[in-house]
Scaffold this motif. Structure first.
Motif, PDB file in Angstrom:
ATOM      1  N   ARG A  75       0.842  -1.196   0.000  1.00 27.69           N
ATOM      2  CA  ARG A  75       0.000   0.000   0.000  1.00 27.69           C
ATOM      3  C   ARG A  75       0.879   1.249   0.000  1.00 27.69           C
ATOM      4  O   ARG A  75       1.753   1.412   0.859  1.00 27.69           O
ATOM      5  N   TRP A  76       0.646   2.118  -0.967  1.00 30.66           N
ATOM      6  CA  TRP A  76       1.244   3.453  -0.975  1.00 30.66           C
ATOM      7  C   TRP A  76       0.176   4.422  -0.501  1.00 30.66           C
ATOM      8  O   TRP A  76      -0.868   4.564  -1.136  1.00 30.66           O
ATOM      9  N   ASP A  77       0.404   5.082   0.654  1.00 31.17           N
ATOM     10  CA  ASP A  77      -0.654   5.912   1.233  1.00 31.17           C
ATOM     11  C   ASP A  77      -0.668   7.314   0.641  1.00 31.17           C
ATOM     12  O   ASP A  77       0.246   7.730  -0.065  1.00 31.17           O
ATOM     13  N   ASP A  78      -1.729   8.042   0.947  1.00 32.32           N
ATOM     14  CA  ASP A  78      -1.980   9.308   0.265  1.00 32.32           C
ATOM     15  C   ASP A  78      -0.940  10.373   0.594  1.00 32.32           C
ATOM     16  O   ASP A  78      -0.519  11.138  -0.281  1.00 32.32           O
ATOM     17  N   ARG A  79      -0.478  10.450   1.843  1.00 31.59           N
ATOM     18  CA  ARG A  79       0.472  11.507   2.205  1.00 31.59           C
ATOM     19  C   ARG A  79       1.813  11.303   1.506  1.00 31.59           C
ATOM     20  O   ARG A  79       2.414  12.253   0.996  1.00 31.59           O
ATOM     21  N   MET A  80       2.283  10.069   1.474  1.00 35.53           N
ATOM     22  CA  MET A  80       3.524   9.791   0.766  1.00 35.53           C
ATOM     23  C   MET A  80       3.376  10.076  -0.731  1.00 35.53           C
ATOM     24  O   MET A  80       4.256  10.656  -1.372  1.00 35.53           O
ATOM     25  N   LEU A  81       2.245   9.666  -1.290  1.00 41.32           N
ATOM     26  CA  LEU A  81       2.023   9.882  -2.717  1.00 41.32           C
ATOM     27  C   LEU A  81       1.889  11.369  -3.042  1.00 41.32           C
ATOM     28  O   LEU A  81       2.355  11.835  -4.091  1.00 41.32           O
ATOM     29  N   ASP A  82       1.243  12.121  -2.145  1.00 43.05           N
ATOM     30  CA  ASP A  82       1.141  13.576  -2.361  1.00 43.05           C
ATOM     31  C   ASP A  82       2.526  14.193  -2.493  1.00 43.05           C
ATOM     32  O   ASP A  82       2.784  15.019  -3.379  1.00 43.05           O
ATOM     33  N   ALA A  83       3.440  13.802  -1.591  1.00 38.17           N
ATOM     34  CA  ALA A  83       4.791  14.338  -1.641  1.00 38.17           C
ATOM     35  C   ALA A  83       5.523  13.835  -2.888  1.00 38.17           C
ATOM     36  O   ALA A  83       6.236  14.601  -3.547  1.00 38.17           O
ATOM     37  N   GLN A  84       5.320  12.571  -3.225  1.00 37.93           N
ATOM     38  CA  GLN A  84       5.989  12.026  -4.401  1.00 37.93           C
ATOM     39  C   GLN A  84       5.597  12.782  -5.668  1.00 37.93           C
ATOM     40  O   GLN A  84       6.450  13.079  -6.513  1.00 37.93           O
ATOM     41  N   PHE A  85       4.323  13.106  -5.804  1.00 42.48           N
ATOM     42  CA  PHE A  85       3.873  13.842  -6.984  1.00 42.48           C
ATOM     43  C   PHE A  85       4.596  15.181  -7.097  1.00 42.48           C
ATOM     44  O   PHE A  85       5.011  15.597  -8.191  1.00 42.48           O
ATOM     45  N   GLU A  86       4.758  15.881  -5.967  1.00 42.92           N
ATOM     46  CA  GLU A  86       5.433  17.180  -5.988  1.00 42.92           C
ATOM     47  C   GLU A  86       6.890  17.033  -6.411  1.00 42.92           C
ATOM     48  O   GLU A  86       7.386  17.768  -7.274  1.00 42.92           O
ATOM     49  N   TYR A  87       7.592  16.099  -5.789  1.00 46.38           N
ATOM     50  CA  TYR A  87       9.019  15.961  -6.069  1.00 46.38           C
ATOM     51  C   TYR A  87       9.277  15.430  -7.476  1.00 46.38           C
ATOM     52  O   TYR A  87      10.176  15.908  -8.173  1.00 46.38           O
ATOM     53  N   CYS A  88       8.510  14.445  -7.900  1.00 49.90           N
ATOM     54  CA  CYS A  88       8.716  13.906  -9.246  1.00 49.90           C
ATOM     55  C   CYS A  88       8.397  14.956 -10.306  1.00 49.90           C
ATOM     56  O   CYS A  88       9.098  15.054 -11.328  1.00 49.90           O
ATOM     57  N   ALA A  89       7.361  15.755 -10.075  1.00 53.55           N
ATOM     58  CA  ALA A  89       7.020  16.806 -11.041  1.00 53.55           C
ATOM     59  C   ALA A  89       8.150  17.811 -11.185  1.00 53.55           C
ATOM     60  O   ALA A  89       8.345  18.402 -12.258  1.00 53.55           O
ATOM     61  N   ALA A  90       8.917  18.010 -10.103  1.00 51.41           N
ATOM     62  CA  ALA A  90      10.066  18.928 -10.129  1.00 51.41           C
ATOM     63  C   ALA A  90      11.362  18.220 -10.492  1.00 51.41           C
ATOM     64  O   ALA A  90      12.437  18.819 -10.417  1.00 51.41           O
TER      65      ALA A  90
END
Length: 479
Positions: A208-223
């Motif tokens: 399981r990848w939870d929402d808080r980790m994924l939220d941060a991942q989206f920000e960092y990967c986008a940058a």
């Protein structure tokens, strides 16, 4: 940064790798992986993967195609170019302890404070064995929860000139990290071109990848900032008790997270993460520095190379409550296979105590000593006419000694490792010096290092802009 050109120690046969490869394929395709963020699920759906609610059933060939987009090696810039690091290949990069709510200093164990965070950051700046202080070196519980990440990033950006790790508590914290790092390097385009921070994205194992980790991942990967996609596996709790089962689960989780990173931004740098140990089956408590964790570490390195990915694992891990013999030998039980595997990014390399609950000042110094010794041990031996020292035998002859030989006199200053912490004094001299044990000597070295600390230079305009950003965001967050 240490370049480890020694041969890698591998314990899996080709047949075993094939079996493990079949295992992760079955997990991602038959059991699936949960992604607790709608945007992540939609990315997989749009890419043709089967979705049932938050669970994504992945085609293994699709996963491998995504993984192949990730760079095998990349640089992470520091504001002091001399401290820029290379991730991948033979390069080993080391960071301090991460994520501890408590600190230990001497005999006192207490809640961590912002002052502790700053002092641990200063220690990391002071020792060349560390390439980064880390991120959440300790959790500053005296700072407001909503804005303490601003204080931490400001400290990392100003008290060190090494790269640092980003905050992953929320997408807002990640966005603040990116914004402050952009200020430090002169614009977001500068850090998108060459990343300047690495962030830890932990899987909520199992699967399981939870929402808080994924939220941060989206920000960092986008940058285009590297993320360490790390299954958090304590065998017997978050994975089955057998090492092969844990390795298969680790592959399924890490590779699925890496696939998502490439869907967010193709070519985004990633690190195959591993945090693999076991629990004590009598008490249920986490165990560290175990033979099983060492075996899993060595296997992880072999598997990451199989997939052509830079990897993170290892560190100075221990379950001990104090900086004692147990802390030292368990840490070495983890650090030695870390070097044998040629780990590319090593978190928790200095200061970890009590299963990661405690950042310990004395343990920090003990770990630095271990890192210094292992670097020497894993430096290839120089074999040439000079090191063979035939002339010294001609000079000394039979039954003599080499203390005054020309060969010795030319090399005595640096021919052997000189300890930072260890004592080689005889008993009488040791008593005269106070009869201090390792922990007491480590405390003295820690105090002297902090007293001698000099902050690295930083342009006043950049420092002011960072300060203004922190003040503005603190007001916006209501603290």
């Amino acid at each position: 940064m240490f370049v480890n050109t020694m041969p890698r120690y591998e314990i899996l046969s080709a047949e075993a790798v094939e079996v493990l490869d079949r295992g992760w394929r079955r997990i991602v395709s038959e059991i699936g992986v949960q992604f607790a963020k709608p945007e992540a699920v939609e990315l997989f759906r749009a890419a043709g993967q089967r979705v049932d609610g938050e669970v994504v059933y992945l085609d293994p060939e699709f996963v491998l195609a995504q993984v192949a987009k990730a760079p095998r090696e990349f640089d992470v810039q520091a504001r002091n170019p001399a401290n820029t690091v290379h991730i991948g290949g033979d390069h080993m990069v080391f960071g301090g302890v991460y994520g501890c709510p408590f600190v230990r200093e001497g005999e006192v164990r207490r809640d961590a404070t912002l002052d502790d965070f700053r002092r641990l950051t200063m220690l990391a700046q002071s020792f060349g064995q560390l390439d980064t202080a880390g991120g959440v070196i300790c959790e500053p519980n005296d700072a407001p929860l909503d804005s303490r990440h601003l204080d931490m990033i400001y400290a990392l950006a100003t008290l060190t000139d090494k790269f640092y790790m980003g905050n992953v508590v929320s997408s807002l914290n990640a966005a603040d990290t990116i914004a402050m790092t952009s200020i430090l390097f002169g614009g977001r385009d500068k850090i998108e071109q060459t990343p300047a921070t690495i962030s830890l994205i932990n899987c909520n194992s199992p699967l399981r990848w939870d929402d808080r980790m994924l939220d941060a991942q989206f920000e960092y990967c986008a940058a285009s900032q590297p993320v360490v996609l790390t299954p958090f596996l304590l065998m017997g709790a978050m994975s089955p008790v057998t090492i092969p089962a844990a390795l298969v689960q680790q592959l399924a989780e890490a590779l699925s997270g890496i696939a998502l990173a490439q869907l967010i931004r193709p070519g985004c740098p990633v690190i195959f993460g591993s945090f693999l140990s076991n629990i004590d089956m009598q008490s249920g408590s986490p165990s560290f520095g175990t033979p099983e964790s060492a075996i899993g570490l060595l296997c992880t390195g072999q598997l990451a190379r199989h997939f052509g990915l830079p990897f993170r694992t290892g560190g100075g891990l221990t379950a001990s409550q104090t900086a004692d013999a147990q802390a030292a030998y368990e840490s070495l039980m983890t650090l030695l296979p870390t070097f044998l595997a040629g780990t590319n990014f090593v978190m928790h390399a200095a200061g970890w105590l009590e299963g990661g609950l405690v950042s310990c000042f004395e343990k920090f110094i003990i770990d630095i000593e271990l890192l210094r010794m292992l670097r020497v041990e894993f430096t290839p031996l120089e074999v040439d006419e000079g090191s063979l020292a035939f002339g010294a035998h001609e000079e000394v002859g039979h039954g003599g000694h080499f203390l005054g030989a020309a060969h010795t006199m030319e090399r005595f200053r640096d021919c052997f490792y000189r300890p930072l912490l260890s004592s080689t004094a005889n008993y009488e001299r040791w008593l005269k010096l106070g009869g201090k044990d390792t922990t007491a000597r480590a405390s003295d070295i820690c105090a002297k290092t902090l007293a001698d600390y000099q902050p690295p230079p930083l342009d006043d305009a950049i420092r002011a802009e960072l300060g203004d950003y922190v003040s503005r965001r603190r007001a916006e967050l209501g603290d």
